[in-house]
Design a protein around this motif. Structure first.
Motif, PDB file in Angstrom:
ATOM      1  N   ALA A 102      24.732  47.474  21.702  1.00 55.12           N
ATOM      2  CA  ALA A 102      24.289  48.859  22.968  1.00 55.12           C
ATOM      3  C   ALA A 102      25.495  47.948  24.087  1.00 55.12           C
ATOM      4  N   LEU A 144      12.338  48.117  27.457  1.00 54.28           N
ATOM      5  CA  LEU A 144      11.760  48.889  26.597  1.00 54.28           C
ATOM      6  C   LEU A 144      12.605  48.161  25.830  1.00 54.28           C
ATOM      7  N   CYS A 145      13.375  47.496  25.740  1.00 56.79           N
ATOM      8  CA  CYS A 145      14.192  46.537  24.537  1.00 56.79           C
ATOM      9  C   CYS A 145      13.026  45.404  23.906  1.00 56.79           C
ATOM     10  N   PHE A 185      14.596  43.387  22.121  1.00 57.25           N
ATOM     11  CA  PHE A 185      14.704  41.675  22.009  1.00 57.25           C
ATOM     12  C   PHE A 185      15.470  41.307  23.386  1.00 57.25           C
ATOM     13  N   ILE A 194      23.800  43.574  28.459  1.00 58.55           N
ATOM     14  CA  ILE A 194      23.388  43.632  27.295  1.00 58.55           C
ATOM     15  C   ILE A 194      23.982  42.197  26.868  1.00 58.55           C
ATOM     16  N   ALA A 250      17.536  41.834  24.803  1.00 57.82           N
ATOM     17  CA  ALA A 250      18.918  42.075  25.280  1.00 57.82           C
ATOM     18  C   ALA A 250      19.297  42.471  26.550  1.00 57.82           C
ATOM     19  N   VAL A 291      25.096  53.261  22.123  1.00 55.27           N
ATOM     20  CA  VAL A 291      25.562  51.770  20.343  1.00 55.27           C
ATOM     21  C   VAL A 291      26.878  51.921  20.380  1.00 55.27           C
ATOM     22  N   LYS A 318      20.070  44.683  18.835  1.00 56.00           N
ATOM     23  CA  LYS A 318      20.276  44.700  17.497  1.00 56.00           C
ATOM     24  C   LYS A 318      20.278  46.477  17.214  1.00 56.00           C
ATOM     25  N   GLY A 319      20.927  46.301  18.343  1.00 61.28           N
ATOM     26  CA  GLY A 319      21.652  47.596  17.917  1.00 61.28           C
ATOM     27  C   GLY A 319      20.907  48.793  17.601  1.00 61.28           C
ATOM     28  N   CYS A 320      19.476  48.979  17.835  1.00 60.89           N
ATOM     29  CA  CYS A 320      18.762  49.920  17.331  1.00 60.89           C
ATOM     30  C   CYS A 320      18.606  51.064  18.193  1.00 60.89           C
ATOM     31  N   GLY A 321      19.282  51.167  19.434  1.00 58.25           N
ATOM     32  CA  GLY A 321      19.669  52.431  19.987  1.00 58.25           C
ATOM     33  C   GLY A 321      18.679  53.473  20.667  1.00 58.25           C
ATOM     34  N   ALA A 322      17.236  51.935  20.774  1.00 59.27           N
ATOM     35  CA  ALA A 322      16.531  52.747  21.620  1.00 59.27           C
ATOM     36  C   ALA A 322      16.814  52.720  23.269  1.00 59.27           C
ATOM     37  N   CYS A 323      17.850  51.756  23.603  1.00 61.94           N
ATOM     38  CA  CYS A 323      18.023  52.310  25.078  1.00 61.94           C
ATOM     39  C   CYS A 323      18.468  52.826  25.614  1.00 61.94           C
TER      40      CYS A 323
HETATM   41  S1  SF4 Z   1      20.149  48.734  21.394  1.00 60.74           S
HETATM   42 FE1  SF4 Z   1      18.054  47.867  21.014  1.00 60.74          FE
HETATM   43  S2  SF4 Z   1      18.095  45.564  20.352  1.00 60.74           S
HETATM   44 FE2  SF4 Z   1      20.187  46.384  21.603  1.00 60.74          FE
HETATM   45  S3  SF4 Z   1      19.688  46.376  23.811  1.00 60.74           S
HETATM   46 FE3  SF4 Z   1      19.137  48.631  23.324  1.00 60.74          FE
HETATM   47  S4  SF4 Z   1      17.307  48.804  22.960  1.00 60.74           S
HETATM   48 FE4  SF4 Z   1      17.921  46.572  23.193  1.00 60.74          FE
END
Ligand code: SF4
Ligand SMILES: Cc1cc2nc3c(=O)[nH]c(=O)nc-3n(C[C@H](O)[C@H](O)[C@H](O)COP(=O)(O)OP(=O)(O)OC[C@H]3O[C@@H](n4cnc5c(N)ncnc54)[C@H](O)[C@@H]3O)c2cc1C
Ligand code: SF4
Ligand code: FES
Lengths: 142, 657
Positions: free
Chosen positions: B581, B597-598, B600, B617, B602, B639, B623-628
């Motif tokens: 991200a 909310l992350c 990890f 970040i 980050a 991301v 981890k690049g999950c994209g939740a944020c």
């Molecule tokens: S992409 Fe996922 S792991 Fe990376 S900063 Fe956002 S929530 Fe956290």
């Protein structure tokens, strides 16, 4: 007659770790399903922005599937839980828009469930055939 | 800069070309914006295939590449490497999956071609928005964690430790050894299982590079390849490991007897015990569930007799934290409980036993000292060996357990060796003797006067219908070669039970973030080409936790897994995910939602030199999950490699108008 010929178009946002791999498994095990679906690979179901879904309908897709890992198995711990909450809200929005919330579907499909992936697509295609084309699709086509 | 895309469509032999009109795709692609060249080839992943792409990149100055072929999970890395070798940033590549997701699942050529065209178009439009990304490196811990101390874990541990790299071997039982310690002689060579295993166990116990943690279990795993953090619970033994000399007096004096797991319930052990005399380590544990002191508050006999005062009832569980670069899971198998198949009479008739019980009975270290005996102490004069109990049966396990035919044959030999006049029957569906020396072993058994009956057994009963059957177990089956129904009266029935996934395999798979097949065993990354890796980098599997197999295959796989772990160590670094991200600071309001909310940790919101607070970040953690990115109210986060532009380009290209 037009109804009988209707072939729904579906876009599926599938997470890299489970459902995309499940679709791969359906392939390697040659489990067939209707060609009405096209997959977009995302890293996690929690990455699917509501904009992706709304844009898909706006562009004329008749159905949108979001598929991820089973609850508890998300590669990023809770992405799918976030997706579930979000899709819940999105469904009511889609309902309000008069699209019919059955057009948006969320499914948990693990890497091992190639069969379930194929079944989900078959079922969704059947359901969308019953529902008929998306009202937005008609507009796009017109 | 002008975008010049090269498009390559693979036939995959006939795998794609039979169902998708490849020429049509080439022609279509030639007409699209940004496409500078479109070609087809039989096998793009082959060397000459990759050369075509590399040559075009150099000669035509391509700055984007799209390959339509198999799944990116299979070959994305191959083509990214090819791009890189030709001087193109590997992230300027995109793949369309027209095999797994198209030609293999659809049969109508016209519809499949239409779909393939849409998938290809989506890849071409998406790649337009790709950006060159740089990967970063992170260092690797030279330590390895191995979970499960059966022959697989032992072999892997020795291979790695002999190269002078540290191994933590975690075994949940009081001793290492696993199922192999329970076996008598092993097919097809008939060498004694303990004789070949115990020297290896002793090596593990004394190896300077192996830290053995028995009676221990992994509780928590975090991190990623190169730097996993693992929490291990060392259960209280109530015996001081540093003091105990393994004299065994405590076990002798303990008045409490319990069924011995090691002897498959056929013999007894004490409440303070080592599972067997050759245990490694040779230090007993007190089984709290059965110890009189823990249950009733009195006894402590062991404590009284232990001169060196090694018994310690005050001991508590310890949590140990270790850091490792890779992990090998070797947790093995459980045996199928045949009481589920009521008609075979296991649990109902005394002399219906499982293969594992027979191993203990036949073993010189077992409760009968190697004598084959009926429950009442007599010697059996006739034995039926029933194959495929719980295997190749869609009510239980559809798979073949791979070892049962062979151990069934081995039992015939062991019985004949000890009771030469015994009648032995093999009741089998098919004889599967596939391994090295196995067919020869089968031939040898055929000459030893064993009766082979081909057919599935319907039931085992004690209801005699003739004098000859009185007092016997009658095996009812159909001989499919003679097409006749048979009743075979015998003294003993041995069930060749299936090997199945461990009861806690699901929990373990979750903890290590790996997948299982529908049959419950751990899933390898690729069944043929990557059989000891898992989808999680740095986590490997070997032995029967992956699928039922014999000792030779288990050992081969364990060595392979060790080689993979050593490869991680010798490389010394891992490449971190480039798809992470990033925050557009101009849009960020510093609200801190991303930080909350992350999973990890980050993102961090901070004031950079007195400015307004913004989020940054930490790329090593992301981890690049994209939740944020989805949650950010101002759309400040995206991301890399999964941007809105990229995904929406796919959406637009996929619809057929
Ligand atoms: S992409 Fe996922 S792991 Fe990376 S900063 Fe956002 S929530 Fe956290
Ligand atoms: C009746 C019978 C006869 C056989 N005869 C032969 C033969 O003659 N020749 C032959 O080649 N093969 C034979 N086999 C097959 C042989 O037993 C296996 O190939 C071999 O034991 C597999 O070894 P493994 O290390 O994978 O598993 P296991 O032996 O099951 O070892 C796994 C180990 O991991 C530990 N463990 C499990 N879960 C955890 C956890 N969560 N944390 C920590 N530790 C854990 C267990 O306690 C165990 O010590 C036979 C099998 C049976 C059932
Ligand atoms: S959620 Fe978005 S706006 Fe809020 S702090 Fe994070 S990046 Fe900035
Ligand atoms: S990774 Fe599959 S849903 Fe999150």
């Amino acid at each position: 007659m037009a109804e009988a010929e209707f072939e729904p178009q579906i876009v599926a946002f599938t997470c890299n770790w489970c459902s995309y791999a499940a679709a791969d498994l359906a392939g390697t095990s040659r489990v067939s399903y209707p060609p009405n679906v096209r997959l977009i690979r995302v890293m996690c179901s929690g990455m699917v922005d509501p904009i992706f879904v709304l844009k898909s309908f706006e562009k004329g897709f008749d159905g949108v599937l979001i598929a991820g890992c089973h609850i508890g198995d998300c590669h990023y711990i809770s992405g799918n839980i976030k997706a579930e909450e979000r899709i819940g809200k999105l469904k009511s929005l889609i309902h309000t828009l008069g699209l019919g919330d059955e057009r948006l579907r969320l499914e948990w499909i693990s890497t091992a469930e190639g069969g379930k992936f194929a079944e989900t697509i078959k079922e969704l295609v059947g359901q969308l055939k019953q529902l008929g084309p998306s009202p937005l699709r008609k507009e796009v086509r017109a | 800069m002008e975008i010049k895309t090269g498009v390559y469509i693979c036939h995959c032999g006939i795998n794609i070309a039979n169902t998708v009109d490849v020429e049509h795709l080439v022609e279509a692609a030639k007409g699209w914006d940004t496409v500078a060249v479109a070609r087809e080839y039989k096998f793009l992943c082959s060397d000459p295939g990759q050369e075509i792409i590399k040559k075009d990149i150099k000669e035509l100055g391509l700055n984007r590449v799209v390959v339509a072929s198999c799944s990116p999970r299979m070959h994305e890395r191959t083509f990214r490497n090819a791009c890189q070798q030709a001087g193109l940033n590997p992230y300027l590549f995109e793949m369309a999956n027209i095999r797994e997701h198209c030609s293999w699942v659809h049969s109508d050529k016209e519809l499949a071609t239409k779909k393939a065209e849409a998938l290809l178009r989506a890849a071409v439009r998406r790649v337009f928005y790709h950006e060159p990304l740089e990967t970063k490196e992170s260092p690797v811990s030279p330590n390895t964690l191995i979970v499960g101390g059966g022959i697989a874990g032992i072999q892997a541990a020795l291979e790695i430790a002999d190269s002078e790299h540290k191994v933590y071997l975690v075994e949940r039982d009081p001793s290492i050894g696993g199922h192999m310690t329970q076996l008598d002689k092993t097919f097809p060579t008939l060498d004694c299982s303990q004789c070949i295993l115990t020297p290896k166990m002793a090596l593990v116990g004394s190896h300077p590079y192996i830290e053995l943690m028995t009676y221990s279990e992994v509780e928590e795993v975090s991190g990623f390849v190169g730097s996993f953090k693992v929490k291990i619970r060392k259960k209280a033994r109530y015996v001081d490991e540093d003091k105990c000399t393994g004299c065994g007096l405590c076990q002798e004096k303990c008045p409490w007897k319990v069924d011995s797991e090691y002897n498959a319930g056929l013999g007894k052990r004490k409440a303070i015990y080592t599972p067997f005399p050759q245990a490694v380590p040779n230090i007993p544990v007190i089984d709290k569930e059965h110890c009189a002191y823990f249950l009733k508050g009195t006894c402590r006999a062991c404590e009284k007799f232990c001169d060196i005062k090694a018994i310690n009832f005050e001991q508590v569980d310890q949590i140990v934290e270790v850091g490792v670069g890779s992990i090998i899971l070797t947790t093995g198998y459980d045996v199928f409980n045949p009481s589920a198949i009521a008609q075979y009479g296991y649990g109902k008739y005394d002399n219906v036993i499982t293969g594992l019980e027979f191993e203990r009975m036949s073993s010189a270290t077992g409760p009968t000292g190697g004598e084959i005996r009926l429950k009442d102490g007599r010697q059996p004069k006739s034995v039926a060996i029933i194959h495929c109990v719980g295997s190749r049966d869609k009510n239980y396990h559809e798979y073949c357990s791979r070892v049962c035919c062979m151990y069934g044959l081995k039992f015939s030999h062991l019985i004949k060796e000890k009771i030469p006049d015994a009648d032995v029957y093999q009741m089998y569906i098919d004889m599967r003797c596939f391994g090295e020396g196995y067919e020869e072993f089968y031939k040898r058994l055929c000459e030893e006067g064993v009766n082979f009956i081909r057919g599935k057994v319907a039931r085992v009963t004690d209801r005699a219908i003739s004098d000859e059957e009185k007092g016997k177990l009658i095996v009812q089956c159909e001989d499919t070669l003679l097409a006749s129904l048979m009743r075979v009266p015998v003294d003993m029935v041995i069930l060749c039970v299936a090997l199945e996934a461990r009861a806690d395999a699901e929990r373990v798979a979750r903890m290590f973030n790996i997948s299982r097949r529908a049959d419950g065993f751990f899933l390898e990354r690729h069944v043929k080409l990557d059989p000891v890796a898992t989808p999680t980098d740095g986590v490997f599997i070997a032995g029967c936790c992956q699928a039922p197999k014999d000792i030779p295959d288990t050992v081969a796989q364990a060595s392979a897994a060790a080689a993979r772990a050593l490869a991680v160590i010798s490389k010394g670094k891992v490449i971190l995910e480039a798809s992470v991200a990033t925050v557009n600071e101009a849009l960020c309001q510093g609200c801190g939602r991303c930080e909350e909310l992350c999973e990890f940790h980050a993102p961090k919101v901070s004031r950079k030199n007195g400015q307004l607070p913004v989020s940054t970040i930490n790329e090593a953690l992301c981890k690049g999950c994209g939740a944020c990115a989805v949650f950010c109210p101002t759309g400040a986060i995206s991301v890399k490699h999964f941007t809105r532009d990229q995904i929406l380009a796919e959406v637009e290209a996929l619809i057929e108008v």
